[in-house]
Design a protein around this motif. Sequence first.
Motif, PDB file in Angstrom:
ATOM      1  N   LYS A  27       0.758  -1.191  -0.090  1.00 39.05           N
ATOM      2  CA  LYS A  27      -0.039  -0.047   0.003  1.00 39.05           C
ATOM      3  C   LYS A  27       1.025   1.218  -0.086  1.00 39.05           C
ATOM      4  CE  LYS A  27      -4.268  -1.855   1.781  1.00 39.05           C
ATOM      5  NZ  LYS A  27      -4.986  -1.908   3.195  1.00 39.05           N
ATOM      6  N   PHE A  28       1.299   1.474  -1.079  1.00 37.58           N
ATOM      7  CA  PHE A  28       2.106   2.859  -1.309  1.00 37.58           C
ATOM      8  C   PHE A  28       1.510   4.044  -1.274  1.00 37.58           C
ATOM      9  CE2 PHE A  28       1.870   0.640  -5.337  1.00 37.58           C
ATOM     10  CZ  PHE A  28       1.261   1.649  -6.156  1.00 37.58           C
ATOM     11  N   SER A  29       1.998   5.170  -1.192  1.00 36.38           N
ATOM     12  CA  SER A  29       1.385   6.369  -1.255  1.00 36.38           C
ATOM     13  C   SER A  29       1.710   6.929  -2.740  1.00 36.38           C
ATOM     14  CB  SER A  29       1.435   7.232  -0.304  1.00 36.38           C
ATOM     15  OG  SER A  29       3.111   7.832  -0.488  1.00 36.38           O
ATOM     16  N   VAL A  30       0.594   7.678  -3.223  1.00 41.76           N
ATOM     17  CA  VAL A  30       0.871   8.579  -4.443  1.00 41.76           C
ATOM     18  C   VAL A  30       0.197   9.825  -4.324  1.00 41.76           C
ATOM     19  CG1 VAL A  30       0.738   8.952  -6.888  1.00 41.76           C
ATOM     20  CG2 VAL A  30       1.016   6.412  -6.106  1.00 41.76           C
ATOM     21  N   GLU A  31       1.116  10.981  -3.949  1.00 40.06           N
ATOM     22  CA  GLU A  31       0.507  12.119  -3.361  1.00 40.06           C
ATOM     23  C   GLU A  31       1.301  13.397  -4.026  1.00 40.06           C
ATOM     24  OE1 GLU A  31       0.339  10.936   1.351  1.00 40.06           O
ATOM     25  OE2 GLU A  31       2.045  11.537   0.333  1.00 40.06           O
ATOM     26  N   PRO A  32       0.395  14.597  -4.131  1.00 39.55           N
ATOM     27  CA  PRO A  32       1.050  15.717  -4.613  1.00 39.55           C
ATOM     28  C   PRO A  32       2.326  16.122  -3.684  1.00 39.55           C
ATOM     29  CG  PRO A  32      -1.494  15.979  -4.181  1.00 39.55           C
ATOM     30  CD  PRO A  32      -0.860  14.714  -3.644  1.00 39.55           C
ATOM     31  N   ALA A  33       3.228  16.424  -4.479  1.00 40.73           N
ATOM     32  CA  ALA A  33       4.546  16.355  -3.983  1.00 40.73           C
ATOM     33  C   ALA A  33       4.671  17.714  -3.090  1.00 40.73           C
ATOM     34  CB  ALA A  33       5.393  16.819  -5.078  1.00 40.73           C
ATOM     35  N   LYS A  34       5.581  17.815  -2.136  1.00 42.14           N
ATOM     36  CA  LYS A  34       6.021  19.143  -1.487  1.00 42.14           C
ATOM     37  C   LYS A  34       6.889  19.957  -2.486  1.00 42.14           C
ATOM     38  CE  LYS A  34       8.113  17.367   2.399  1.00 42.14           C
ATOM     39  NZ  LYS A  34       8.581  17.764   3.929  1.00 42.14           N
ATOM     40  N   PRO A  35       6.644  21.082  -2.320  1.00 43.87           N
ATOM     41  CA  PRO A  35       7.422  22.058  -3.113  1.00 43.87           C
ATOM     42  C   PRO A  35       8.731  21.749  -3.426  1.00 43.87           C
ATOM     43  CG  PRO A  35       5.977  23.298  -1.557  1.00 43.87           C
ATOM     44  CD  PRO A  35       5.969  21.858  -1.126  1.00 43.87           C
ATOM     45  N   GLY A  36       9.220  21.817  -4.447  1.00 50.32           N
ATOM     46  CA  GLY A  36      10.778  21.426  -4.727  1.00 50.32           C
ATOM     47  C   GLY A  36      11.032  20.038  -4.932  1.00 50.32           C
ATOM     48  N   PHE A  37       9.982  19.083  -4.996  1.00 53.45           N
ATOM     49  CA  PHE A  37      10.017  17.895  -5.150  1.00 53.45           C
ATOM     50  C   PHE A  37       9.479  17.399  -6.536  1.00 53.45           C
ATOM     51  CE2 PHE A  37      11.449  18.416  -0.591  1.00 53.45           C
ATOM     52  CZ  PHE A  37      12.790  17.865  -0.749  1.00 53.45           C
ATOM     53  N   GLY A  38       9.095  18.052  -7.430  1.00 53.39           N
ATOM     54  CA  GLY A  38       8.501  17.702  -8.642  1.00 53.39           C
ATOM     55  C   GLY A  38       6.995  17.985  -8.366  1.00 53.39           C
ATOM     56  N   ASP A  39       6.015  17.089  -8.993  1.00 53.76           N
ATOM     57  CA  ASP A  39       4.614  17.357  -8.906  1.00 53.76           C
ATOM     58  C   ASP A  39       3.819  16.350  -8.130  1.00 53.76           C
ATOM     59  OD1 ASP A  39       4.458  19.627 -10.455  1.00 53.76           O
ATOM     60  OD2 ASP A  39       5.165  18.425 -12.083  1.00 53.76           O
ATOM     61  N   VAL A  40       4.363  15.128  -8.390  1.00 51.49           N
ATOM     62  CA  VAL A  40       3.823  14.060  -7.461  1.00 51.49           C
ATOM     63  C   VAL A  40       4.858  13.073  -6.888  1.00 51.49           C
ATOM     64  CG1 VAL A  40       2.441  11.907  -7.698  1.00 51.49           C
ATOM     65  CG2 VAL A  40       1.771  14.000  -9.080  1.00 51.49           C
ATOM     66  N   SER A  41       4.834  12.511  -5.489  1.00 55.89           N
ATOM     67  CA  SER A  41       5.452  11.668  -4.880  1.00 55.89           C
ATOM     68  C   SER A  41       5.221  10.499  -4.590  1.00 55.89           C
ATOM     69  CB  SER A  41       6.241  12.485  -3.799  1.00 55.89           C
ATOM     70  OG  SER A  41       6.958  13.790  -4.058  1.00 55.89           O
ATOM     71  N   SER A  42       6.086   9.421  -4.358  1.00 53.90           N
ATOM     72  CA  SER A  42       5.481   7.950  -3.906  1.00 53.90           C
ATOM     73  C   SER A  42       6.364   7.738  -3.015  1.00 53.90           C
ATOM     74  CB  SER A  42       5.288   7.298  -4.982  1.00 53.90           C
ATOM     75  OG  SER A  42       5.176   5.891  -4.410  1.00 53.90           O
ATOM     76  N   ASN A  43       6.039   7.085  -2.208  1.00 48.71           N
ATOM     77  CA  ASN A  43       7.060   6.311  -1.023  1.00 48.71           C
ATOM     78  C   ASN A  43       7.285   4.984  -1.287  1.00 48.71           C
ATOM     79  OD1 ASN A  43       4.662   5.198  -0.411  1.00 48.71           O
ATOM     80  ND2 ASN A  43       4.785   5.454   1.903  1.00 48.71           N
ATOM     81  N   VAL A  44       6.826   4.372  -2.315  1.00 45.43           N
ATOM     82  CA  VAL A  44       6.662   3.070  -2.619  1.00 45.43           C
ATOM     83  C   VAL A  44       8.213   2.342  -2.476  1.00 45.43           C
ATOM     84  CG1 VAL A  44       7.444   3.368  -5.327  1.00 45.43           C
ATOM     85  CG2 VAL A  44       6.286   1.254  -4.448  1.00 45.43           C
ATOM     86  N   SER A  45       9.205   2.929  -2.675  1.00 46.00           N
ATOM     87  CA  SER A  45      10.757   2.357  -2.652  1.00 46.00           C
ATOM     88  C   SER A  45      11.051   1.994  -1.130  1.00 46.00           C
ATOM     89  CB  SER A  45      11.738   3.227  -3.106  1.00 46.00           C
ATOM     90  OG  SER A  45      11.303   4.378  -3.788  1.00 46.00           O
TER      91      SER A  45
END
Length: 628
Positions: A27-45
């Motif tokens: 159950k990984f996350s796919v979320e709007p990114a924090k500023p400075g880290f692109g547009d979308v982030s995932s914690n899958v790794s």
Amino acid sequence: MTFKSILDEIENNLNKILSDLSISDVKFSVEPAKPGFGDVSSNVSYLLAKQLKKSPKEIAEMISDKYSDCTSTLVLKSEAHTSGYLNFYANWDNLSQLILSESYLDTCGDVDIGNDSTIVVEHTSVNPNKALHIGHIRNIIIGDTISRILHKAKYKVNVLNYIDDSGLQVADIIVGFKHFGYDQESPSGKKFDHYCGDDVYVKTTEKYEADPNLEEIRKNVLKELEDGDSETAKFADKITRRVLAGQLETCWNLDVTYDCLNFESQIVRSGLWDKIFEKLKEMKLVEFENEGKNGGCWVIRGEGKEDDKVIVRSNGTATYIAKDIPYAAWKLGLLEDPFNYEKYASEQPNSRVLWQTTLNQTNPISKNFTGDKVVTVIDSRQARLQKIITTLMGKFKSVPDAYNHLGYESVTLSSETAKTLGLDTDGKQAQMSGRKGLYVNADSVYEILKKKTKDETKKRHPEMTDSEIDSIAHYISVGTLRYEMIKQDLDKIITFDLTKSLSLEGDTAPYIQYTHARASRILEKSGRIPTIDVDFSLLKEQSELDLIKNIGLFNLQVRDATNNLSPKVIARYCHDLAVSFNSFYEKSKVLALGDIDLENSRLCLVNSFKIVLEKALDLLGIKAPDRM
RNA sequence: GGGCCCAUAGCUCAGCAUGGAUAGAGUGCCGGACUUCUAAUCCGAUGGUCAAGGGAUCGAAGCCCUUUGGGCCCGCCA
């Protein structure tokens, strides 16, 4: 679709990559990114690190590598951050078009959680013996905002206001009128509800303390109230309805409306209690106590170490909580409806029809104001009683979350404000008390705000007519008050201060409304009708993209607010949207650029912002003027 | 005695549900920006032992336990 589109696209692709690696159930996350880290982030790794025995960074690089083979229309590229996060950069040409087109639709921001099922929201529910104070306003605004949000989430919402017109507090003002000679008309210029609360109620209760013998009169009045045919009950009905009218005026002024008024006196006289009592006995949810301190009473057993709760006294009369049980069951549609319905005498300011219960049998009209689910907005001091009701309803309805108590912390007065009311609290905040006359009336708070915003508007716009100024000041005052009641989480005490709480700067409604006025002004001055038929690729400044991203997050915020019954989520969203617009406003001029295509693209964005902000503010019951 | 809630910058609060990057706003104080689509605005600076201690975890503001401080509730009142 909105920003959610890119989240979905990434989630799908990541799932494919994982399934190629024969990995499932992560159950990984796919979320709007924090500023400075692109547009979308995932914690899958991070989540795969243990299983794959590699560092998050290595995994992120591996997935990022595979991601380049995925089909994607909204993602430009993925990137493995040294921290291990997997960041994605959007294809803004496509995503902007998607988000801005969507924003022009009526359905923008809708989420289907309710699936057209019905839900009851009960709020306000103030004893009709006094005017509304600032503490009541928190209840009312929470309830109204939640109703609006649930409606947006595709629930059919029935909004109820429970009128406790047969309790001790009502008895007190009746004692004042009938035995202490208070005039039945308020002094000139004073609203009747204010008069009853400030004068009759406070001064009558003062007299009890001076002379305990008066308690006898009070008890008798209370008893007479329960008999609907008594002279006292009829008199009380007239008085409480006049108070109620004053209270409703306050609510309507704040853009709060209802579907139905339920009168406690009618519930008491309807016989619903007897029915539910039988049911409770059948289901063995109440027990008769033969001996001990509760001997001769019917009780509900306390859970764990909690005390038993008496619901029928040894003299056979029902206690306070007992009256709440049939009402709760009625709200869930568990009982045959004993009421007829008639329209309330005055019309609400919007087109919503207000009904009220009646036991009158002539011209019977039946309606259904019950719901599959119920949300009851009551402050958390009643959490214990509400928990008992919730448990009981869970057993009746066999759906665990059918009945919801939406609790919130109370509003207290700052020591400075308490001092202006004549109470020295030694620097501590003070609990409000209607009985002691220690409160700040909602109407007077509105008036103070109105005066302030009128002066301010007049200063800025000397050319405006009085009625224009009045209308703008009204929207700002209502907005300020509503926003102040909703922006904090429900479990935070609001310390109300007559000076500090009425600021018009910073994180306030006027700040947000101001961005709307700015946007309106640009559109007005452009002299053009904005269209969505523009070149979206021209919008590439960071401030433009941030704004577009925020616009695209609307439905996700509505979903969040609905699932958590959390109105402040929308308040924060409106604020974030306004901040990103102000940043855009500062950095990207729209008019007189000498580049008609760019102007049109930015006008489209401005219009899109204005539309979405209006919709989001509407969920808070706040209107934004075009000029301020 | 039992139960619920709160504790993050001087002050007011986000973030906590679903653990992961550099803990964010507002306000206050200090310094800047109005000849410009509205300065109810914006930019910069200042400001943090995330109450304390322990635990589980590769990783805690967040989860678990304990403690401290504060608020509220516990009537055969409503």
